[in-house]
Design a protein around this motif. Structure first.
Motif, PDB file in Angstrom:
ATOM      1  N   ASP A  67     -12.880  -8.058  -5.117  1.00 24.59           N
ATOM      2  CA  ASP A  67     -12.102  -9.242  -4.713  1.00 24.59           C
ATOM      3  C   ASP A  67     -10.606  -8.989  -4.659  1.00 24.59           C
ATOM      4  O   ASP A  67      -9.826  -9.915  -4.414  1.00 24.59           O
ATOM      5  CB  ASP A  67     -12.414 -10.447  -5.607  1.00 24.59           C
ATOM      6  CG  ASP A  67     -12.027 -10.227  -7.074  1.00 24.59           C
ATOM      7  OD1 ASP A  67     -11.426  -9.179  -7.399  1.00 24.59           O
ATOM      8  OD2 ASP A  67     -12.335 -11.119  -7.896  1.00 24.59           O
ATOM      9  N   ALA A  68     -10.165  -7.751  -4.903  1.00 18.93           N
ATOM     10  CA  ALA A  68      -8.734  -7.444  -4.814  1.00 18.93           C
ATOM     11  C   ALA A  68      -8.540  -5.943  -4.632  1.00 18.93           C
ATOM     12  O   ALA A  68      -9.348  -5.131  -5.105  1.00 18.93           O
ATOM     13  CB  ALA A  68      -8.001  -7.917  -6.070  1.00 18.93           C
ATOM     14  N   VAL A  69      -7.446  -5.591  -3.954  1.00 19.93           N
ATOM     15  CA  VAL A  69      -7.110  -4.191  -3.698  1.00 19.93           C
ATOM     16  C   VAL A  69      -5.626  -3.980  -3.970  1.00 19.93           C
ATOM     17  O   VAL A  69      -4.780  -4.757  -3.495  1.00 19.93           O
ATOM     18  CB  VAL A  69      -7.392  -3.797  -2.226  1.00 19.93           C
ATOM     19  CG1 VAL A  69      -7.073  -2.319  -1.996  1.00 19.93           C
ATOM     20  CG2 VAL A  69      -8.817  -4.113  -1.840  1.00 19.93           C
ATOM     21  N   PHE A  70      -5.315  -2.939  -4.733  1.00 24.72           N
ATOM     22  CA  PHE A  70      -3.945  -2.466  -4.858  1.00 24.72           C
ATOM     23  C   PHE A  70      -3.846  -1.153  -4.095  1.00 24.72           C
ATOM     24  O   PHE A  70      -4.473  -0.160  -4.459  1.00 24.72           O
ATOM     25  CB  PHE A  70      -3.551  -2.249  -6.320  1.00 24.72           C
ATOM     26  CG  PHE A  70      -2.284  -1.440  -6.491  1.00 24.72           C
ATOM     27  CD1 PHE A  70      -1.114  -1.824  -5.836  1.00 24.72           C
ATOM     28  CD2 PHE A  70      -2.263  -0.290  -7.273  1.00 24.72           C
ATOM     29  CE1 PHE A  70       0.055  -1.071  -5.971  1.00 24.72           C
ATOM     30  CE2 PHE A  70      -1.111   0.460  -7.411  1.00 24.72           C
ATOM     31  CZ  PHE A  70       0.053   0.077  -6.765  1.00 24.72           C
ATOM     32  N   ALA A  71      -3.100  -1.161  -3.004  1.00 25.05           N
ATOM     33  CA  ALA A  71      -2.883   0.046  -2.199  1.00 25.05           C
ATOM     34  C   ALA A  71      -1.540   0.655  -2.580  1.00 25.05           C
ATOM     35  O   ALA A  71      -0.527  -0.053  -2.639  1.00 25.05           O
ATOM     36  CB  ALA A  71      -2.912  -0.290  -0.715  1.00 25.05           C
ATOM     37  N   ALA A  72      -1.526   1.960  -2.813  1.00 28.25           N
ATOM     38  CA  ALA A  72      -0.326   2.624  -3.324  1.00 28.25           C
ATOM     39  C   ALA A  72       0.735   2.871  -2.269  1.00 28.25           C
ATOM     40  O   ALA A  72       1.752   3.503  -2.557  1.00 28.25           O
ATOM     41  CB  ALA A  72      -0.707   3.939  -4.000  1.00 28.25           C
ATOM     42  N   SER A  73       0.531   2.374  -1.054  1.00 33.13           N
ATOM     43  CA  SER A  73       1.593   2.363  -0.048  1.00 33.13           C
ATOM     44  C   SER A  73       1.300   1.255   0.945  1.00 33.13           C
ATOM     45  O   SER A  73       0.139   0.858   1.129  1.00 33.13           O
ATOM     46  CB  SER A  73       1.708   3.712   0.688  1.00 33.13           C
ATOM     47  OG  SER A  73       0.711   3.840   1.690  1.00 33.13           O
ATOM     48  N   ASP A  74       2.330   0.774   1.600  1.00 35.90           N
ATOM     49  CA  ASP A  74       2.134  -0.285   2.593  1.00 35.90           C
ATOM     50  C   ASP A  74       1.328   0.213   3.793  1.00 35.90           C
ATOM     51  O   ASP A  74       0.534  -0.535   4.363  1.00 35.90           O
ATOM     52  CB  ASP A  74       3.491  -0.819   3.067  1.00 35.90           C
ATOM     53  CG  ASP A  74       4.177  -1.669   2.021  1.00 35.90           C
ATOM     54  OD1 ASP A  74       3.501  -2.099   1.056  1.00 35.90           O
ATOM     55  OD2 ASP A  74       5.395  -1.905   2.153  1.00 35.90           O
ATOM     56  N   LEU A  75       1.548   1.463   4.197  1.00 33.09           N
ATOM     57  CA  LEU A  75       0.789   1.980   5.333  1.00 33.09           C
ATOM     58  C   LEU A  75      -0.701   2.029   5.008  1.00 33.09           C
ATOM     59  O   LEU A  75      -1.540   1.686   5.852  1.00 33.09           O
ATOM     60  CB  LEU A  75       1.296   3.369   5.723  1.00 33.09           C
ATOM     61  CG  LEU A  75       2.707   3.435   6.322  1.00 33.09           C
ATOM     62  CD1 LEU A  75       3.030   4.859   6.757  1.00 33.09           C
ATOM     63  CD2 LEU A  75       2.854   2.483   7.504  1.00 33.09           C
ATOM     64  N   MET A  76      -1.051   2.440   3.788  1.00 31.90           N
ATOM     65  CA  MET A  76      -2.471   2.421   3.405  1.00 31.90           C
ATOM     66  C   MET A  76      -2.983   0.990   3.320  1.00 31.90           C
ATOM     67  O   MET A  76      -4.144   0.723   3.639  1.00 31.90           O
ATOM     68  CB  MET A  76      -2.678   3.170   2.090  1.00 31.90           C
ATOM     69  CG  MET A  76      -2.436   4.665   2.198  1.00 31.90           C
ATOM     70  SD  MET A  76      -3.125   5.656   0.844  1.00 31.90           S
ATOM     71  CE  MET A  76      -2.255   4.982  -0.568  1.00 31.90           C
ATOM     72  N   ALA A  77      -2.136   0.048   2.913  1.00 32.74           N
ATOM     73  CA  ALA A  77      -2.539  -1.358   2.883  1.00 32.74           C
ATOM     74  C   ALA A  77      -2.844  -1.869   4.290  1.00 32.74           C
ATOM     75  O   ALA A  77      -3.781  -2.646   4.492  1.00 32.74           O
ATOM     76  CB  ALA A  77      -1.449  -2.206   2.228  1.00 32.74           C
ATOM     77  N   VAL A  78      -2.064  -1.420   5.269  1.00 32.86           N
ATOM     78  CA  VAL A  78      -2.323  -1.817   6.657  1.00 32.86           C
ATOM     79  C   VAL A  78      -3.684  -1.284   7.109  1.00 32.86           C
ATOM     80  O   VAL A  78      -4.465  -1.994   7.759  1.00 32.86           O
ATOM     81  CB  VAL A  78      -1.196  -1.304   7.579  1.00 32.86           C
ATOM     82  CG1 VAL A  78      -1.563  -1.512   9.038  1.00 32.86           C
ATOM     83  CG2 VAL A  78       0.116  -2.017   7.268  1.00 32.86           C
ATOM     84  N   GLY A  79      -3.982  -0.036   6.753  1.00 33.21           N
ATOM     85  CA  GLY A  79      -5.297   0.504   7.066  1.00 33.21           C
ATOM     86  C   GLY A  79      -6.399  -0.257   6.363  1.00 33.21           C
ATOM     87  O   GLY A  79      -7.476  -0.503   6.939  1.00 33.21           O
ATOM     88  N   ALA A  80      -6.159  -0.653   5.099  1.00 31.61           N
ATOM     89  CA  ALA A  80      -7.146  -1.436   4.350  1.00 31.61           C
ATOM     90  C   ALA A  80      -7.399  -2.780   5.018  1.00 31.61           C
ATOM     91  O   ALA A  80      -8.546  -3.249   5.094  1.00 31.61           O
ATOM     92  CB  ALA A  80      -6.658  -1.635   2.913  1.00 31.61           C
ATOM     93  N   LEU A  81      -6.346  -3.420   5.506  1.00 33.61           N
ATOM     94  CA  LEU A  81      -6.498  -4.693   6.224  1.00 33.61           C
ATOM     95  C   LEU A  81      -7.438  -4.544   7.417  1.00 33.61           C
ATOM     96  O   LEU A  81      -8.294  -5.404   7.665  1.00 33.61           O
ATOM     97  CB  LEU A  81      -5.129  -5.181   6.715  1.00 33.61           C
ATOM     98  CG  LEU A  81      -4.317  -6.097   5.815  1.00 33.61           C
ATOM     99  CD1 LEU A  81      -2.931  -6.326   6.414  1.00 33.61           C
ATOM    100  CD2 LEU A  81      -5.027  -7.428   5.597  1.00 33.61           C
TER     101      LEU A  81
END
Length: 342
Positions: A252-266
């Motif tokens: 139910d939650a994700v901490f991505a260690a960079s914004d670019l990886m967060a964009v990929g996670a999205l």
């Protein structure tokens, strides 16, 4: 406080540090601290001093013997592929901060992107040939052979980020452990209990430190950790998120260690039919410009990237002048920026 429209008249004499301080409206001691990076100075005072240096054309005095053997430039060596260098805004931001500070002191910034044996050899030749007075080493991985060369040559070197292996080089970093703790704590306070992370490279201290902050926060809450790994790129974040969903479909939650990886996670979450933040909350790290333009806008941990570059530049200038940077700040604070993804 604003600078006057005109600089003080100096006739034909070269501007001094006292002239810089007068124009900036600060004490001479404060101007010296800005130049040397020897003690904390407010961002406002630093900006006024650097602007005054530029307007006066102030160049730090050097002994005649040293002057003849110096290039007047500092090399930023980025140990990543060209594709990574041009796709990740972190590098442009940190170099912009360094360049502005060096330029104010009359120094040029050159940058080399080094990836592969031939580029390492060319960089070593560049440094050994005296083409730079100092080096800013950015994105070193593991026991980087270039770092060993720089230490052997004895050129003043400042690293961007904590070195993974013990070495004598100075470094400037962000509070990666503390920033990760803040991100994960924010997710827990929002009621999330199945929090996974997309960590950075295991051969870089920044990746290890952000993972440490994640693990410590979950351990303190008595919750299990689940880790996927990436290399800070979009593609690696998307791949890691896909694998994490396979292993923990109820996350139910994700901490991505960079914004670019967060964009990929999205992207991966959207493909899996998960809504952010209703089904899955997401927090990134860096506060890159893209964080404001995702759908939804990304909650993230801001690190002062341009300031990191500026501090690195001040440290390397001090080392070039054989001045100690012992006791100077080498870890900059991070802050949580709340938007709509968590």
């Amino acid at each position: 406080m604003s600078l006057p429209d005109t600089a003080p008249s100096l006739d034909t004499a070269k501007p001094t540090l006292a002239d810089v301080a007068a124009l900036a409206g600060v004490s001479e001691a404060t101007a010296s601290r800005v130049l040397n990076g020897s003690a904390p100075v407010s961002l406002r005072a630093r900006s006024h001093v650097e602007d005054a240096m530029t307007r006066l054309g102030y160049v730090r005095w050097r002994a005649p013997r040293a002057q003849t053997s110096r290039s007047g430039s500092v090399a930023a060596i980025v140990t990543e592929s060209s594709a990574r260098f041009f796709s990740d805004p972190f590098f442009a931001r940190v170099l912009r901060g360094a360049s502005r500070t060096l330029s104010a002191a009359g120094l040029q910034l050159a940058f080399l992107v080094v990836h592969g044996r031939s580029e390492y050899t060319a960089a070593e030749r560049y440094i050994k040939g005296g083409s730079a007075d100092g080096v800013l080493l950015v994105s070193a991985h593991g026991r980087d052979p270039l770092l060993l060369t720089l230490q052997a040559v004895g050129i003043p070197t400042v690293m961007c980020g904590r070195p993974l292996v013990p070495c004598s080089a100075s470094y400037v970093d962000a509070d990666n452990v503390g920033g990760a703790r803040t991100a994960v704590d924010h997710l827990l306070r929002g009621g999330r209990r199945r929090v996974v992370t997309i960590a950075g490279p295991r051969d870089m201290a920044v990746g290890i430190d952000r993972l440490t902050g994640y693990r410590e926060t979950l351990e303190a809450a008595g919750l299990p950790a689940l880790v996927g790994y990436g290399d800070f790129s979009h593609a690696s974040g998307e791949h890691a998120m896909t694998r994490l969903l396979e292993h923990r479909p109820d996350l139910d939650a994700v901490f991505a260690a960079s914004d670019l990886m967060a964009v990929g996670a999205l992207r991966a979450l959207r493909r899996a039919g998960r809504q952010v933040p209703d089904d899955v909350a997401l927090v990134g790290f860096d506060d890159d410009p893209i964080a404001q333009h995702t759908t939804p806008p990304l909650t993230t941990v801001r690190q002062p990237v341009e300031e990191q570059g500026a501090v690195m530049a001040r440290h390397v200038m001090a080392l070039i002048e054989h001045e100690s940077v012992a006791g100077a700040p080498n870890e900059l604070p991070t802050t949580l920026v709340q938007r709509e993804s968590a």
